[in-house]
Design a protein around this motif. Structure first.
Motif, mmCIF file in Angstrom:
data_model
loop_
_atom_site.group_PDB
_atom_site.id
_atom_site.type_symbol
_atom_site.label_atom_id
_atom_site.label_comp_id
_atom_site.label_asym_id
_atom_site.label_seq_id
_atom_site.Cartn_x
_atom_site.Cartn_y
_atom_site.Cartn_z
ATOM 1 N N GLU A 1 0.848 -1.193 0.000
ATOM 2 C CA GLU A 1 0.000 0.000 0.000
ATOM 3 C C GLU A 1 0.882 1.242 0.000
ATOM 4 O OE1 GLU A 1 -2.841 0.048 3.130
ATOM 5 O OE2 GLU A 1 -3.788 -1.851 2.546
ATOM 6 N N PRO A 2 0.993 1.916 -1.151
ATOM 7 C CA PRO A 2 1.817 3.132 -1.187
ATOM 8 C C PRO A 2 1.286 4.189 -0.229
ATOM 9 C CG PRO A 2 0.506 2.903 -3.201
ATOM 10 C CD PRO A 2 0.364 1.626 -2.442
ATOM 11 N N LYS A 3 2.202 4.828 0.472
ATOM 12 C CA LYS A 3 1.820 5.798 1.497
ATOM 13 C C LYS A 3 2.045 7.236 1.062
ATOM 14 C CE LYS A 3 2.577 2.670 5.417
ATOM 15 N NZ LYS A 3 2.593 1.460 4.610
ATOM 16 N N TYR A 4 2.766 7.439 -0.017
ATOM 17 C CA TYR A 4 3.163 8.789 -0.421
ATOM 18 C C TYR A 4 2.469 9.214 -1.712
ATOM 19 C CZ TYR A 4 6.899 8.675 3.061
ATOM 20 O OH TYR A 4 7.601 8.613 4.234
ATOM 21 N N SER A 5 1.666 10.266 -1.622
ATOM 22 C CA SER A 5 1.166 10.921 -2.828
ATOM 23 C C SER A 5 2.318 11.694 -3.459
ATOM 24 C CB SER A 5 0.039 11.887 -2.478
ATOM 25 O OG SER A 5 0.543 12.960 -1.688
ATOM 26 N N LEU A 6 2.117 12.222 -4.640
ATOM 27 C CA LEU A 6 3.146 13.043 -5.271
ATOM 28 C C LEU A 6 3.483 14.236 -4.378
ATOM 29 C CD1 LEU A 6 4.894 13.516 -7.844
ATOM 30 C CD2 LEU A 6 3.020 14.946 -8.700
ATOM 31 N N GLU A 7 2.462 14.861 -3.798
ATOM 32 C CA GLU A 7 2.687 16.007 -2.923
ATOM 33 C C GLU A 7 3.518 15.615 -1.700
ATOM 34 O OE1 GLU A 7 -0.740 17.021 -5.492
ATOM 35 O OE2 GLU A 7 -0.162 15.235 -4.346
ATOM 36 N N ASP A 8 3.180 14.479 -1.095
ATOM 37 C CA ASP A 8 3.904 14.032 0.105
ATOM 38 C C ASP A 8 5.345 13.656 -0.225
ATOM 39 O OD1 ASP A 8 1.573 14.342 1.586
ATOM 40 O OD2 ASP A 8 0.986 12.234 1.368
ATOM 41 N N GLY A 9 5.524 12.952 -1.341
ATOM 42 C CA GLY A 9 6.859 12.518 -1.722
ATOM 43 C C GLY A 9 7.774 13.690 -2.028
ATOM 44 N N ILE A 10 7.271 14.660 -2.781
ATOM 45 C CA ILE A 10 8.097 15.824 -3.120
ATOM 46 C C ILE A 10 8.420 16.632 -1.865
ATOM 47 C CG2 ILE A 10 8.059 18.065 -4.303
ATOM 48 C CD1 ILE A 10 6.756 16.687 -6.677
#
Length: 328
Positions: free
Chosen positions: A304-313
């Motif tokens: 289950e990926p936990k990072y959206s693009l916003e969170d990852g950046i």
């Protein structure tokens, strides 16, 4: 999640982007694990594109306390050094991942045939094999991309990865419970990718452009979509794959397609405003939309990926700023 303490773990390509992140993950969370890195490391040689023939860099391993073996997966003598080790798990990330390399024989030898040698070694040792496949296996077929559908690679790199998967499928048809797991990575970004150079993610490249020039360049008109997946989710994918009770091939992505314009908007929130210049796209084969179908991976292994693009950046921004400051 199993306890990896007291396990012997080999990471091929361990001085590269994903491999080095894996090494530090086990060092931090399973300090009693024996972690061994096997990497060719880079030298003065480059491909015709000018890119180095190896993406392994010692600086990715500063602070690593485990063992390091210098070796080439194409070398039978070097592979014998691995054969002497009684390892439990191998994470196979060594490969020619530069999609501009046109030497088909070298790419197939390195990515497919050397992999088969390592796979036989694993089967003999009854060890777990988690290996890096690629979204390049799908070429330009329509998204969302599902394993087993639309596998029409556009370059020899994608073809070599598809051949890896085809070989594994044949083995798993006879014995589906063998712990061989292929992971098709989509657009991975995050810490320790700097030494990939020109093949580093657009997130890093656009971030550095914005800091240096207050301007970035995108192909017209920035609405091409990719499945960008943050390195910490990719590490999670490797770890859950190592716990598999059966073999399989899975997509590793966020499951969401985002545009290059979305990246720009995320970067502006952290780096301030900058100009965007749109330029003609000279590549007829340029992908316009990739998106990983990840439901099978979630259902089978709990990914289950936990990072959206916003969170990852947002998580990556300090590293991008640090790289920029060190380059100045």
């Amino acid at each position: 999640m199993q306890d990896f303490n007291h396990k012997t773990i080999v990471i091929t390509g361990g001085a590269g982007f994903i491999g080095s992140n894996l090494a530090f993950y086990f060092q931090e969370f399973f300090p009693k694990a024996r972690v061994i890195i096997f990497d060719k490391f880079r030298n003065n040689q480059t491909f015709a594109s000018g890119n180095p023939t190896s993406l392994g860099h010692f600086k990715n391993l500063l602070g690593f306390n485990g063992e390091v073996i210098v070796g080439d997966i194409n070398s039978q003598e070097d592979r014998k050094n691995l054969e002497k080790i009684d390892f439990d798990i191998i994470f196979h990330h060594a490969a020619i991942s530069d999609t501009t390399v046109m030497d088909q024989e070298l790419v197939m030898q390195t990515n497919h045939l050397a992999f088969l040698e390592l796979l036989q070694m694993c089967l003999q040792k009854k060890a777990v094999m988690v290996y890096a496949s690629s979204a390049g296996t799908y070429g330009n077929t329509p998204a969302p991309n599902s394993v087993g559908i639309g596998e029409q690679p556009e370059n020899v790199y994608g073809f070599s990865k598809l051949m890896m998967d085809m070989s594994v499928r044949k083995i798993l048809q006879e014995n589906p419970k063998l712990p061989i797991v292929g992971l098709r990575f989509f657009n991975v970004y995050g810490e320790r990718e700097f030494y990939k150079g020109k093949t580093a993610s657009m997130i890093l490249q656009l971030g550095l452009q914005a800091l240096e020039h207050q301007k970035v360049r995108l192909f017209e008109f920035g609405e091409q979509k990719r499945d960008f997946v943050y390195i910490k989710d990719v590490i999670q994918a490797n770890v859950v794959a190592a716990c598999a009770k059966k073999g399989g091939i899975y997509n590793v992505g966020s499951g969401v397609a985002r545009s290059y314009n979305d990246i720009v908007e995320c970067l502006k929130k952290h780096l301030g405003n900058f100009e965007v210049e749109y330029i003609p796209n000279p590549y007829s084969f340029f992908q316009t939309h990739t998106q990983a179908h990840i439901q099978d991976f979630t259902f089978d292994l709990g990914y289950e990926p936990k990072y959206s693009l916003e969170d990852g950046i947002e998580s990556y921004i300090p590293e991008i700023k640090k790289i920029f400051e060190e380059k100045r």
